[in-house]
Write a protein that holds these residues in place. Structure first.
Motif, PDB file in Angstrom:
ATOM      1  N   ASN A 184      48.273 -27.793  19.202  1.00  0.00           N
ATOM      2  CA  ASN A 184      47.517 -27.084  19.716  1.00  0.00           C
ATOM      3  C   ASN A 184      46.388 -26.030  18.746  1.00  0.00           C
ATOM      4  O   ASN A 184      45.823 -25.368  19.238  1.00  0.00           O
ATOM      5  CB  ASN A 184      48.321 -26.001  20.575  1.00  0.00           C
ATOM      6  N   LEU A 185      46.759 -26.238  17.598  1.00  0.00           N
ATOM      7  CA  LEU A 185      46.191 -25.285  16.485  1.00  0.00           C
ATOM      8  C   LEU A 185      44.584 -25.552  16.797  1.00  0.00           C
ATOM      9  O   LEU A 185      43.905 -24.536  16.613  1.00  0.00           O
ATOM     10  CB  LEU A 185      46.672 -25.448  15.163  1.00  0.00           C
ATOM     11  N   PRO A 186      44.108 -26.670  16.603  1.00  0.00           N
ATOM     12  CA  PRO A 186      42.681 -26.815  16.641  1.00  0.00           C
ATOM     13  C   PRO A 186      41.913 -26.167  17.846  1.00  0.00           C
ATOM     14  O   PRO A 186      40.839 -25.725  17.920  1.00  0.00           O
ATOM     15  CB  PRO A 186      42.338 -28.372  16.766  1.00  0.00           C
ATOM     16  N   TRP A 187      42.768 -26.393  18.810  1.00  0.00           N
ATOM     17  CA  TRP A 187      42.201 -25.912  20.072  1.00  0.00           C
ATOM     18  C   TRP A 187      42.239 -24.389  20.233  1.00  0.00           C
ATOM     19  O   TRP A 187      41.188 -23.539  20.650  1.00  0.00           O
ATOM     20  CB  TRP A 187      43.160 -26.383  21.378  1.00  0.00           C
ATOM     21  N   LEU A 188      43.154 -23.640  19.784  1.00  0.00           N
ATOM     22  CA  LEU A 188      43.294 -22.299  19.468  1.00  0.00           C
ATOM     23  C   LEU A 188      42.353 -21.712  18.512  1.00  0.00           C
ATOM     24  O   LEU A 188      41.631 -20.617  18.881  1.00  0.00           O
ATOM     25  CB  LEU A 188      44.787 -21.716  19.125  1.00  0.00           C
ATOM     26  N   LEU A 189      42.040 -22.399  17.403  1.00  0.00           N
ATOM     27  CA  LEU A 189      41.062 -22.091  16.589  1.00  0.00           C
ATOM     28  C   LEU A 189      39.797 -21.960  17.184  1.00  0.00           C
ATOM     29  O   LEU A 189      38.752 -21.166  16.862  1.00  0.00           O
ATOM     30  CB  LEU A 189      41.149 -22.871  15.193  1.00  0.00           C
ATOM     31  N   GLY A 190      39.376 -22.787  17.961  1.00  0.00           N
ATOM     32  CA  GLY A 190      38.111 -23.176  19.047  1.00  0.00           C
ATOM     33  C   GLY A 190      37.977 -21.918  19.801  1.00  0.00           C
ATOM     34  O   GLY A 190      36.860 -21.412  19.884  1.00  0.00           O
ATOM     35  N   VAL A 191      39.059 -21.600  20.333  1.00  0.00           N
ATOM     36  CA  VAL A 191      38.966 -20.628  21.434  1.00  0.00           C
ATOM     37  C   VAL A 191      38.785 -19.229  20.489  1.00  0.00           C
ATOM     38  O   VAL A 191      38.054 -18.385  21.044  1.00  0.00           O
ATOM     39  CB  VAL A 191      40.167 -20.362  22.349  1.00  0.00           C
ATOM     40  N   GLY A 192      39.391 -18.955  19.546  1.00  0.00           N
ATOM     41  CA  GLY A 192      39.193 -17.837  18.703  1.00  0.00           C
ATOM     42  C   GLY A 192      37.933 -17.829  18.045  1.00  0.00           C
ATOM     43  O   GLY A 192      37.225 -16.700  17.961  1.00  0.00           O
ATOM     44  N   LEU A 213      34.896 -18.973  19.696  1.00  0.00           N
ATOM     45  CA  LEU A 213      34.219 -18.465  20.775  1.00  0.00           C
ATOM     46  C   LEU A 213      34.429 -17.122  21.099  1.00  0.00           C
ATOM     47  O   LEU A 213      33.347 -16.364  21.223  1.00  0.00           O
ATOM     48  CB  LEU A 213      34.721 -19.114  22.039  1.00  0.00           C
ATOM     49  N   LEU A 214      35.574 -16.537  20.993  1.00  0.00           N
ATOM     50  CA  LEU A 214      35.874 -15.217  21.039  1.00  0.00           C
ATOM     51  C   LEU A 214      35.251 -14.275  20.158  1.00  0.00           C
ATOM     52  O   LEU A 214      34.591 -13.259  20.414  1.00  0.00           O
ATOM     53  CB  LEU A 214      37.381 -14.905  21.040  1.00  0.00           C
ATOM     54  N   CYS A 215      35.407 -14.732  18.915  1.00  0.00           N
ATOM     55  CA  CYS A 215      34.531 -14.069  17.903  1.00  0.00           C
ATOM     56  C   CYS A 215      33.084 -14.075  18.065  1.00  0.00           C
ATOM     57  O   CYS A 215      32.205 -12.990  17.870  1.00  0.00           O
ATOM     58  CB  CYS A 215      34.634 -14.766  16.386  1.00  0.00           C
ATOM     59  N   LEU A 216      32.472 -15.154  18.599  1.00  0.00           N
ATOM     60  CA  LEU A 216      31.071 -15.091  18.933  1.00  0.00           C
ATOM     61  C   LEU A 216      30.848 -14.084  20.110  1.00  0.00           C
ATOM     62  O   LEU A 216      29.787 -13.358  20.065  1.00  0.00           O
ATOM     63  CB  LEU A 216      30.775 -16.439  19.307  1.00  0.00           C
ATOM     64  N   TRP A 243      28.573  -8.731  21.738  1.00  0.00           N
ATOM     65  CA  TRP A 243      28.913  -7.242  22.199  1.00  0.00           C
ATOM     66  C   TRP A 243      28.249  -6.322  21.270  1.00  0.00           C
ATOM     67  O   TRP A 243      27.775  -5.277  21.665  1.00  0.00           O
ATOM     68  CB  TRP A 243      30.249  -7.270  22.720  1.00  0.00           C
ATOM     69  N   LEU A 244      28.818  -6.534  20.042  1.00  0.00           N
ATOM     70  CA  LEU A 244      28.504  -5.470  19.087  1.00  0.00           C
ATOM     71  C   LEU A 244      27.047  -5.435  18.709  1.00  0.00           C
ATOM     72  O   LEU A 244      26.340  -4.405  18.403  1.00  0.00           O
ATOM     73  CB  LEU A 244      29.250  -5.999  17.849  1.00  0.00           C
ATOM     74  N   GLY A 245      26.344  -6.779  18.700  1.00  0.00           N
ATOM     75  CA  GLY A 245      24.864  -6.647  18.586  1.00  0.00           C
ATOM     76  C   GLY A 245      24.101  -5.824  19.739  1.00  0.00           C
ATOM     77  O   GLY A 245      23.169  -5.087  19.320  1.00  0.00           O
TER      78      GLY A 245
END
Length: 255
Positions: free
Chosen positions: A8-16, A18-21, A26-28
């Protein structure tokens, strides 16, 4: 349990990622625009609200289907041209030497630079879009097919000749299965190029498609819908790339 967590680690990293993006988006908007100004229409909250509204309209799906049809037609034309040419170029060294400079020259010309010429010759409508998409997609397919032919194991061809196989039988039983993985790699690359070229191509005076709909949202000053369309285009492109990647992975893992 540990194996499940590792899978599940690659999937969780991918979601993370996207959340950073999403956080950077939002910050921009917050840093470079005022809360009640034009930038607020491009904010994530307004964009997602417009996206949910658009997903409830039948009109949106008509535009999506039109764009997907153009992608499929452009890809099919590129395959019809690129695969046979790639097989020929990969099989004959002299033909490769004669065509490589011309093909590399043409490949380096942006498909969008042909837009004025194609419109003057073909008019507006689907025909110029099909031409531009096929022109954009043919090069990765052609080059990867030729590379696949060059990388075929010579022993396969020797075995085919020793069994007195005809050229058609050698092509169908040896060459095509041997280069299919390379063709699928070319298709995946071509889909990425097609999806990028599609939107500006659909601004050539047509009345349907994702590119046309983006122009329509701009003309109506519906900026949150415009951003929603940008998100949708990204999501659809990601889905198409995932499909192509899945086909390639399935083929390369066949016994």
């Amino acid at each position: 349990m540990a194996k499940r967590s590792a899978s599940n680690l690659p999937w969780l990293l991918g979601v993370g990622g996207l959340l950073c993006l999403l956080l950077l988006w939002w910050l921009g908007v917050r840093l470079f625009g005022s809360a009640d100004g034009l930038a607020a229409r491009f904010a994530p909250a307004a964009t997602l609200a417009s996206l949910l509204e658009l997903l409830g309209r039948a009109e949106l799906y008509e535009h999506v289907l039109v764009s997907l049809k153009r992608i499929l037609v452009g890809l099919a034309l590129a395959l019809l041209v690129g695969v046979p040419l790639g097989l020929l170029i990969g099989s004959y060294r002299h033909l490769e030497a004669a065509t490589t400079p011309a093909f590399q020259f043409l490949r380096m010309i942006s498909p969008l630079s042909w837009m004025p010429v194609v419109v003057m010759l073909m008019g507006v409508g689907d025909q110029p879009i099909y031409f531009l998409l096929a022109f954009a997609a043919v090069w990765p397919i052609l080059l990867n097919t030729a590379a696949g032919v060059r990388q075929l194991d010579p022993r396969w061809l020797q075995l085919s000749r020793s069994l007195s196989a005809t050229r058609w039988e050698t092509l169908r039983k040896v060459i095509l299965p041997g280069v299919l993985g390379h063709v699928l790699t070319g298709v995946r690359l071509a889909i990425g190029i097609l999806w990028i070229v599609l939107v500006p191509c659909e601004m050539l005076g047509v009345s349907a498609g994702l590119g046309y709909f983006i122009l329509d949202t701009r003309d109506r000053l519906a900026y949150s819908e415009l951003m929603a369309m940008v998100l949708l285009i990204g999501a659809l492109g990601f889905a198409l790339d995932s499909l192509a990647r899945g086909l390639h992975r399935r083929w390369t893992h066949l016994p």
